[in-house]
Design an enzyme around this catalytic site. Sequence first.
Site, PDB file in Angstrom:
ATOM      1  N   SER A 174       0.909  -1.242  -0.143  1.00 39.66           N
ATOM      2  CA  SER A 174      -0.019   0.123   0.011  1.00 39.66           C
ATOM      3  C   SER A 174       0.831   1.266  -0.020  1.00 39.66           C
ATOM      4  O   SER A 174       2.088   1.105   0.433  1.00 39.66           O
ATOM      5  CB  SER A 174      -0.899   0.068   1.097  1.00 39.66           C
ATOM      6  N   ASP A 175       0.246   2.161  -0.544  1.00 39.13           N
ATOM      7  CA  ASP A 175       0.985   3.551  -0.402  1.00 39.13           C
ATOM      8  C   ASP A 175       0.855   3.917   1.136  1.00 39.13           C
ATOM      9  O   ASP A 175       0.045   3.244   1.779  1.00 39.13           O
ATOM     10  CB  ASP A 175       0.123   4.505  -1.135  1.00 39.13           C
ATOM     11  N   TRP A 176       1.678   4.682   1.553  1.00 37.45           N
ATOM     12  CA  TRP A 176       1.566   5.142   3.124  1.00 37.45           C
ATOM     13  C   TRP A 176       0.368   5.668   3.573  1.00 37.45           C
ATOM     14  O   TRP A 176      -0.037   6.729   3.351  1.00 37.45           O
ATOM     15  CB  TRP A 176       2.824   5.842   3.351  1.00 37.45           C
TER      16      TRP A 176
END
Length: 280
Positions: free
Chosen positions: A225-227
């Site tokens: 996932s993106d942060w």
Amino acid sequence: MERATRVETLLAELTLEEKAALMAGADLWHTVAVPRLGIGVLRVTDGPNGARGTAFRGGPTSACFPCGSALGSTWNPALVERVAAALAEETLAKGARVLLAPTVNLQRTPIGGRNFECYAEDPELSARLTVAFVRGLQARGVGACVKHFVANDVEWERHRASAEMDERTLREVYLVPFEAAVCEAGAWTVMAAYNRLAGTHCTEHPRLLTDILRGEWNFDGAVISDWIATQSTAPSVIAGMDLEMPGPPRHYGTKIVDAVKRGELTETAVDACARRVLAL
């Protein structure tokens, strides 16, 4: 085959709690270790125009490379591959094995806040440079994390914005650099984006992560996932989002265990994600 056998052996020895722990970060840049089975920590580092290391600001000096749009303006895949090779050395010097790069979204609006990270508005030029970058990086033992999958082209309301497009536009424009990264260059990881696509968050999008990425393109790597982009537990796991970053987790970890116990998730679905994290 030897690696696959080792992964399956480890997977069989992990408890449900340990599998769930592996599927979420320990902190901003590290995964969780399982010392009793000899599973160590994986460190990732931010990119793409440098290797940040473990300090978000300050910290050890990092070499700054030309940004994506500057590299795109060269129209020179050989040069981009050389840059990626140098970035691999920087990444290893920071003790990391995955660089969160390249950014292969397209410059589709003049107010895109991260246009400078992207190569071009043209999908074919972006695809050629993406393949060069991924090959240059991974040839030296550093995994590429190709981002942000997909249509992450604006920063305004990026956690809620939904990209709306017809099938032809998705296929012939937005997906092109990602498909090249996976099918031609063999990218080890792909980063799921903040935004929604047609109303569904990219981190829990079965058509994107299961049907297209894994079904059509035969991607066998890990989806990260993106942060702080993960929005759910069971829907994200079922869609094939393998690793929630950063840690401590908001939706994975013990929430995965709880979801299995409530019957919202099967342990088979958890195994699929944990297996890909182990392989990475």
